[in-house]
Design a protein around this motif. Structure first.
Motif, PDB file in Angstrom:
ATOM      1  N   GLU A  72       1.056  -1.295  -0.429  1.00 50.00           N
ATOM      2  CA  GLU A  72      -0.055   0.335  -0.282  1.00 50.00           C
ATOM      3  C   GLU A  72       0.864   1.425  -0.439  1.00 50.00           C
ATOM      4  O   GLU A  72       1.955   1.482   0.683  1.00 50.00           O
ATOM      5  N   VAL A  73       0.155   2.252  -0.720  1.00 47.55           N
ATOM      6  CA  VAL A  73       0.620   3.427  -0.778  1.00 47.55           C
ATOM      7  C   VAL A  73       0.349   4.578  -0.399  1.00 47.55           C
ATOM      8  O   VAL A  73      -0.756   4.556  -0.290  1.00 47.55           O
ATOM      9  N   SER A  74       1.100   5.999  -0.202  1.00 50.64           N
ATOM     10  CA  SER A  74      -0.172   6.804  -0.041  1.00 50.64           C
ATOM     11  C   SER A  74      -0.505   7.474  -0.888  1.00 50.64           C
ATOM     12  O   SER A  74      -0.391   7.394  -1.883  1.00 50.64           O
ATOM     13  N   THR A  75      -0.984   8.850  -0.528  1.00 52.99           N
ATOM     14  CA  THR A  75      -2.186   9.492  -1.613  1.00 52.99           C
ATOM     15  C   THR A  75      -0.975  10.494  -2.217  1.00 52.99           C
ATOM     16  O   THR A  75      -0.301  10.496  -3.687  1.00 52.99           O
ATOM     17  N   GLN A  76       0.239  10.770  -2.010  1.00 52.94           N
ATOM     18  CA  GLN A  76       1.367  11.796  -2.049  1.00 52.94           C
ATOM     19  C   GLN A  76       2.289  10.565  -3.445  1.00 52.94           C
ATOM     20  O   GLN A  76       2.546  10.677  -4.245  1.00 52.94           O
ATOM     21  N   GLU A  77       2.340   9.504  -2.227  1.00 53.09           N
ATOM     22  CA  GLU A  77       2.943   8.081  -3.400  1.00 53.09           C
ATOM     23  C   GLU A  77       2.672   7.749  -4.710  1.00 53.09           C
ATOM     24  O   GLU A  77       3.384   7.917  -5.586  1.00 53.09           O
ATOM     25  N   ALA A  78       0.978   7.418  -4.765  1.00 48.27           N
ATOM     26  CA  ALA A  78       0.864   7.271  -5.462  1.00 48.27           C
ATOM     27  C   ALA A  78       0.345   8.929  -6.438  1.00 48.27           C
ATOM     28  O   ALA A  78       0.290   8.140  -8.056  1.00 48.27           O
ATOM     29  N   ALA A  79       0.219   9.788  -6.392  1.00 44.28           N
ATOM     30  CA  ALA A  79       0.457  11.311  -7.253  1.00 44.28           C
ATOM     31  C   ALA A  79       1.798  10.526  -7.933  1.00 44.28           C
ATOM     32  O   ALA A  79       2.132  11.260  -9.398  1.00 44.28           O
ATOM     33  N   LYS A 102      -8.800   3.634   4.122  1.00 42.76           N
ATOM     34  CA  LYS A 102      -8.921   4.325   4.953  1.00 42.76           C
ATOM     35  C   LYS A 102      -8.715   4.604   7.019  1.00 42.76           C
ATOM     36  O   LYS A 102      -9.359   4.357   7.407  1.00 42.76           O
ATOM     37  N   PRO A 103      -7.473   3.793   6.770  1.00 47.57           N
ATOM     38  CA  PRO A 103      -7.294   3.208   7.747  1.00 47.57           C
ATOM     39  C   PRO A 103      -6.863   4.407   9.273  1.00 47.57           C
ATOM     40  O   PRO A 103      -6.078   5.102   9.412  1.00 47.57           O
ATOM     41  N   GLY A 104      -8.068   4.808   9.857  1.00 48.54           N
ATOM     42  CA  GLY A 104      -7.566   6.238  10.641  1.00 48.54           C
ATOM     43  C   GLY A 104      -7.761   7.404   9.391  1.00 48.54           C
ATOM     44  O   GLY A 104      -8.981   7.733   8.583  1.00 48.54           O
ATOM     45  N   LYS A 105      -7.041   8.266   9.582  1.00 47.00           N
ATOM     46  CA  LYS A 105      -7.166  10.059   8.869  1.00 47.00           C
ATOM     47  C   LYS A 105      -7.103   9.679   7.778  1.00 47.00           C
ATOM     48  O   LYS A 105      -7.279  10.460   6.548  1.00 47.00           O
ATOM     49  N   HIS A 106      -5.696   8.686   6.868  1.00 47.45           N
ATOM     50  CA  HIS A 106      -5.389   9.207   5.688  1.00 47.45           C
ATOM     51  C   HIS A 106      -5.910   7.697   4.902  1.00 47.45           C
ATOM     52  O   HIS A 106      -5.601   6.408   5.262  1.00 47.45           O
TER      53      HIS A 106
END
Length: 154
Positions: A72-79, A102-106
């Motif tokens: 899994e990657v963050s939205t920044q990494e996906a961008a 969305k496990p929590g806020k991210h």
């Protein structure tokens, strides 16, 4: 997975030449072999194919980013992977175009879903470009038939 925060340095000419040399030897036939203190061992064909892909990229001066499909990657990494802005990626997530959790806020995006989306995006862009090209060709032909366009104008 480590996503580079800056553009990697280009490969040296000698590194690219070495990659081309190894590729040429692999294409002649035989096995990819790793040698170490414990002796020599042949790399399984399925793994060797991945090494060839890596070497081809290096020979062309490109750098590959490798990750497990279930990572899994963050939205920044996906961008960064999609070469889009983070807000655009978030918009695609919220529209349901890319699955996420969305496990929590991210938000977290699975790499396999990201690659599938990137493939669809590329296909859709290619289709749109093909349609646009066909439309422009039709418009040019129509204008030629009506005498409104000459070859010198194009």
């Amino acid at each position: 997975m480590t996503i580079p925060h800056k553009v990697p340095e280009p490969l040296s000419a000698s590194d690219r030449a070495s990659a081309r040399d190894v590729l040429a030897r692999l294409r002649e036939g035989g096995d990819l072999v790793v040698a170490g203190k414990g002796g020599r061992v042949a790399v399984p064909k399925s793994i060797a194919r991945e090494v060839v892909t890596l070497l081809e990229a290096y020979a062309d001066g490109r750098t590959l980013v490798m990750a497990a499909a279930d990572e899994e990657v963050s939205t920044q990494e996906a961008a960064l992977i999609l070469n889009l802005s983070r807000p655009t990626v978030v918009k695609f997530l919220d529209e349901g175009r890319i699955p996420f959790r969305k496990p929590g806020k991210h938000r977290r995006v699975q790499m396999s879903d990201l690659i599938a989306f990137k493939t669809r995006l590329k296909r859709d862009r290619t289709t749109a470009l093909d349609r646009l090209t066909a439309l422009s060709q039709d418009a040019i032909e129509s204008a030629r038939e009506q005498g409104r366009v000459t070859d010198e104008m194009i």
